[in-house]
Design a protein around this motif. Structure first.
Motif, PDB file in Angstrom:
ATOM      1  N   GLU A   1       6.765  16.649  -4.300  1.00 41.02           N
ATOM      2  CA  GLU A   1       8.163  16.917  -3.925  1.00 41.02           C
ATOM      3  C   GLU A   1       8.608  16.178  -2.668  1.00 41.02           C
ATOM      4  OE1 GLU A   1      10.733  18.347  -5.496  1.00 41.02           O
ATOM      5  OE2 GLU A   1       9.435  18.707  -7.234  1.00 41.02           O
ATOM      6  N   SER A   2       7.727  16.110  -1.645  1.00 36.58           N
ATOM      7  CA  SER A   2       8.172  15.509  -0.378  1.00 36.58           C
ATOM      8  C   SER A   2       8.523  14.037  -0.581  1.00 36.58           C
ATOM      9  CB  SER A   2       7.090  15.654   0.687  1.00 36.58           C
ATOM     10  OG  SER A   2       5.933  14.959   0.287  1.00 36.58           O
ATOM     11  N   VAL A   3       7.725  13.344  -1.386  1.00 42.24           N
ATOM     12  CA  VAL A   3       7.990  11.916  -1.615  1.00 42.24           C
ATOM     13  C   VAL A   3       9.242  11.751  -2.468  1.00 42.24           C
ATOM     14  CG1 VAL A   3       7.088   9.824  -2.705  1.00 42.24           C
ATOM     15  CG2 VAL A   3       5.604  11.232  -1.281  1.00 42.24           C
TER      16      VAL A   3
ATOM     17  N   ILE B   1       9.224   4.595 -14.518  1.00 41.62           N
ATOM     18  CA  ILE B   1       8.074   5.509 -14.501  1.00 41.62           C
ATOM     19  C   ILE B   1       8.471   6.962 -14.790  1.00 41.62           C
ATOM     20  CG2 ILE B   1       6.396   4.207 -13.169  1.00 41.62           C
ATOM     21  CD1 ILE B   1       7.583   5.022 -10.692  1.00 41.62           C
ATOM     22  N   ASP B   2       7.463   7.713 -15.124  1.00 36.58           N
ATOM     23  CA  ASP B   2       7.668   9.144 -15.419  1.00 36.58           C
ATOM     24  C   ASP B   2       7.678   9.896 -14.086  1.00 36.58           C
ATOM     25  OD1 ASP B   2       7.470  11.786 -16.097  1.00 36.58           O
ATOM     26  OD2 ASP B   2       5.723  11.557 -17.403  1.00 36.58           O
ATOM     27  N   ILE B   3       8.860  10.396 -13.699  1.00 37.10           N
ATOM     28  CA  ILE B   3       8.918  11.085 -12.401  1.00 37.10           C
ATOM     29  C   ILE B   3       9.189  12.575 -12.597  1.00 37.10           C
ATOM     30  CG2 ILE B   3       9.588   9.037 -11.096  1.00 37.10           C
ATOM     31  CD1 ILE B   3      12.459  10.260 -11.100  1.00 37.10           C
ATOM     32  N   SER B   4       8.750  13.086 -13.738  1.00 36.00           N
ATOM     33  CA  SER B   4       9.081  14.480 -14.049  1.00 36.00           C
ATOM     34  C   SER B   4       8.309  15.497 -13.199  1.00 36.00           C
ATOM     35  CB  SER B   4       8.846  14.754 -15.533  1.00 36.00           C
ATOM     36  OG  SER B   4       7.516  14.433 -15.855  1.00 36.00           O
ATOM     37  N   SER B   5       7.109  15.126 -12.702  1.00 38.63           N
ATOM     38  CA  SER B   5       6.405  16.105 -11.857  1.00 38.63           C
ATOM     39  C   SER B   5       5.809  15.414 -10.636  1.00 38.63           C
ATOM     40  CB  SER B   5       5.332  16.840 -12.659  1.00 38.63           C
ATOM     41  OG  SER B   5       4.690  15.954 -13.532  1.00 38.63           O
ATOM     42  N   PRO B   6       6.688  15.010  -9.731  1.00 36.29           N
ATOM     43  CA  PRO B   6       6.229  14.244  -8.562  1.00 36.29           C
ATOM     44  C   PRO B   6       5.787  15.150  -7.424  1.00 36.29           C
ATOM     45  CG  PRO B   6       8.595  14.460  -8.492  1.00 36.29           C
ATOM     46  CD  PRO B   6       8.134  15.214  -9.718  1.00 36.29           C
TER      47      PRO B   6
ATOM     48  N   ASN C   1       0.845  -1.210   0.000  1.00 37.67           N
ATOM     49  CA  ASN C   1       0.000   0.000   0.000  1.00 37.67           C
ATOM     50  C   ASN C   1       0.870   1.246   0.000  1.00 37.67           C
ATOM     51  OD1 ASN C   1      -2.489  -1.165  -0.096  1.00 37.67           O
ATOM     52  ND2 ASN C   1      -2.678  -1.367   2.132  1.00 37.67           N
ATOM     53  N   ILE C   2       1.968   1.165   0.761  1.00 31.84           N
ATOM     54  CA  ILE C   2       2.881   2.315   0.813  1.00 31.84           C
ATOM     55  C   ILE C   2       3.535   2.526  -0.559  1.00 31.84           C
ATOM     56  CG2 ILE C   2       5.035   3.192   1.840  1.00 31.84           C
ATOM     57  CD1 ILE C   2       4.200   1.607   4.412  1.00 31.84           C
TER      58      ILE C   2
ATOM     59  N   ASN D   1       1.796   6.642  -6.878  1.00 30.40           N
ATOM     60  CA  ASN D   1       0.841   7.712  -7.188  1.00 30.40           C
ATOM     61  C   ASN D   1       1.468   9.085  -6.997  1.00 30.40           C
ATOM     62  OD1 ASN D   1      -1.103   5.874  -7.816  1.00 30.40           O
ATOM     63  ND2 ASN D   1      -2.111   5.928  -5.814  1.00 30.40           N
ATOM     64  N   SER D   2       2.234   9.234  -5.915  1.00 26.94           N
ATOM     65  CA  SER D   2       2.865  10.537  -5.650  1.00 26.94           C
ATOM     66  C   SER D   2       3.875  10.886  -6.729  1.00 26.94           C
ATOM     67  CB  SER D   2       3.601  10.528  -4.321  1.00 26.94           C
ATOM     68  OG  SER D   2       2.776  10.081  -3.319  1.00 26.94           O
ATOM     69  N   LEU D   3       4.556   9.874  -7.225  1.00 32.70           N
ATOM     70  CA  LEU D   3       5.540  10.158  -8.282  1.00 32.70           C
ATOM     71  C   LEU D   3       4.841  10.646  -9.548  1.00 32.70           C
ATOM     72  CD1 LEU D   3       8.164   7.315  -7.772  1.00 32.70           C
ATOM     73  CD2 LEU D   3       8.362   9.723  -7.149  1.00 32.70           C
ATOM     74  N   HIS D   4       3.573  10.294  -9.669  1.00 27.55           N
ATOM     75  CA  HIS D   4       2.789  10.811 -10.795  1.00 27.55           C
ATOM     76  C   HIS D   4       2.087  12.115 -10.428  1.00 27.55           C
ATOM     77  CE1 HIS D   4       2.972   6.688 -12.685  1.00 27.55           C
ATOM     78  NE2 HIS D   4       3.408   7.511 -13.610  1.00 27.55           N
ATOM     79  N   GLY D   5       2.458  12.682  -9.283  1.00 24.32           N
ATOM     80  CA  GLY D   5       1.957  14.007  -8.935  1.00 24.32           C
ATOM     81  C   GLY D   5       0.763  14.018  -7.998  1.00 24.32           C
TER      82      GLY D   5
END
Ligand code: UDP
Length: 409
Positions: free
Chosen positions: A151-153, A144-149, A75-76, A82-86
């Protein structure tokens, strides 16, 4: 039976295959480990399943290990994804602690005595804490696309990413500024797999019959998970605009996951939009429908990929490989594959997609030309053999730090 490396000669030619053999010789006796978080399902497992035997066949002893974790851990990692996808799904301190604990537990039961270790994606990323204890070279392979994640993650992960020797991203626009070297290596498809192999006309006939699709009339197809970001409702809207002037049928084929709340939400909307139109075929594919995916793509007149956001979009690679004219949104990795007016047509709206589809249905010569160019583009750039060659070259480059030119002769 799985294909052997020599089976690819008929596709890429003798010279390219010999180049791979020659590069592999330089690595003969070396040992490699691949580590990811699942042995089945998803693109990473699919590619490793083919890669590992091919590397071994080339004389590079390659092992594949999968980290273990419980439901809470996954789950984490889903939140991280999900966070890496913004998405706004920040990690709490407890989540970070649990993530690290699982990585540390896995590290204790693994050895890292190979020459090179590839860590795929974020789930096992903290295994890098073992770096100082082992003389292996560490590669972080990000799919994965991490161009606009969020930020904290990203900042949490970045501490680990920058401990690696190098990183690999699938496309230049997927990456971030990092202190370590970054390589661009796009993903690939396996032309000999059930999803991409040649099929007999009889197989197409039987499958179309099974799904009650008329082979005599134009077919527009999108194969994708039922996910908002794949814009299935936009696909239906596009089809309706085309249909106003031009005869066609629509196939929307994809899987749903009962544990994916979004797909459970979107599918009923898709079904209700399609209701009453016998020319719209919503096909819910069970897992492992590779041959059906292959056949539906091959049976299509035009492949549509109307995504709002994308990763690399392997469905586009698969369609181009099958010489299909592709109409696709200019998002994610799609523009690397669809070179506008050369290997397909890029679009930015439902209206644009409908216009281009109509245009292609009325210009079969152009459609054929795009398909042929698309096939060649994939043959040169997005097959598993190119992917394999790039990985091998990267390993050699790692052994020659600071050298601008490495002689492979
Ligand atoms: N796919 C499949 N069955 C489905 C839907 C998709 O086998 O019901 C496959 C598709 O052929 C492709 C992959 O899943 O190989 C999807 O990769 P892509 O990069 O297009 O999109 P993602 O789903 O990873 O966002």
């Amino acid at each position: 039976m799985q294909a052997s490396i020599s089976d690819y000669q008929k596709i890429i030619g003798k010279e390219h295959l010999e180049t791979i053999y020659r590069i592999a010789e330089r690595l003969s006796g070396k040992r490699v480990k691949m580590i990811n978080s699942t042995s089945v399902g998803g693109g990473v497992a699919e590619i490793l399943y083919r890669f590992v035997p091919l590397m071994n066949e080339l004389g590079i002893q390659t092992f594949w290990e999968v980290i273990k974790g419980d439901g809470e851990f996954f789950n984490i990692t889903k939140s991280i994804h999900n966070s890496l996808h913004g998405k706004e799904e920040p990690l709490t301190q407890e989540m970070e602690k649990k993530f690290l604990e699982v990585n540390q537990n896995n590290a204790r039961s693994m050895s890292f005595d190979e020459d090179y270790v590839f860590i795929h994606d974020p789930q096992p990323i903290a295994l890098i804490e073992e770096k100082d204890k082992h003389r292996t070279r560490w590669i972080w392979r990000c799919h994965i696309d991490i161009s606009s994640p969020l930020e904290s993650v990203w900042n949490f992960l970045k501490n680990y990413v920058e401990m690696y020797d190098v990183s690999i991203f699938s496309a230049p626009n997927f990456a971030r500024m990092l202190k370590i070297p970054q390589y661009q290596i796009p993903p690939s498809i396996d032309p000999l797999s059930p999803k991409n192999r040649e099929v007999r006309p009889r197989e197409i006939e039987n499958t179309l019959k099974k799904y009650k699709i008329n082979p005599e009339r134009p077919i527009i197809t999108q194969v994708s998970r039922f996910d908002k970001l794949k814009d299935p409702l936009g696909v239906i809207h596009t089809y309706r605009l085309v249909k106003k002037t031009t005869d066609c049928q629509l196939i929307l084929a994809g899987g749903t996951a009962t544990d994916d709340p979004e797909s459970v939400e979107i599918l009923p909307q898709v079904l209700s939009q399609a209701e009453g139109d016998p020319d719209i075929h919503i096909i819910e594919l069970p897992p492992n429908s590779d041959l059906d995916v292959n056949i539906l793509q091959r049976a299509s007149t035009i492949i549509l990929q109307k995504s709002l956001k994308e990763g690399f979009a392997l469905t586009v690679t698969e369609a181009l490989w099958k010489k299909k004219p592709v109409v696709a949104s200019a998002v994610g990795g799609i523009p690397l594959q669809v070179i506008h007016n050369y290997t397909g047509l890029l679009v930015h709206s439902v209206e644009g997609a409908a216009y281009k589809i109509r245009y292609l249905l009325n210009n079969p010569d152009l459609a054929r030309r795009l398909g042929e160019n698309g096939y060649q583009h994939v043959r040169h750039n997005f097959l598993i053999t190119r992917h394999l060659r790039d990985y091998l070259l990267l390993l050699i480059a790692l052994d020659h730090p600071g050298e601008n030119i490495i002689n492979l002769g």
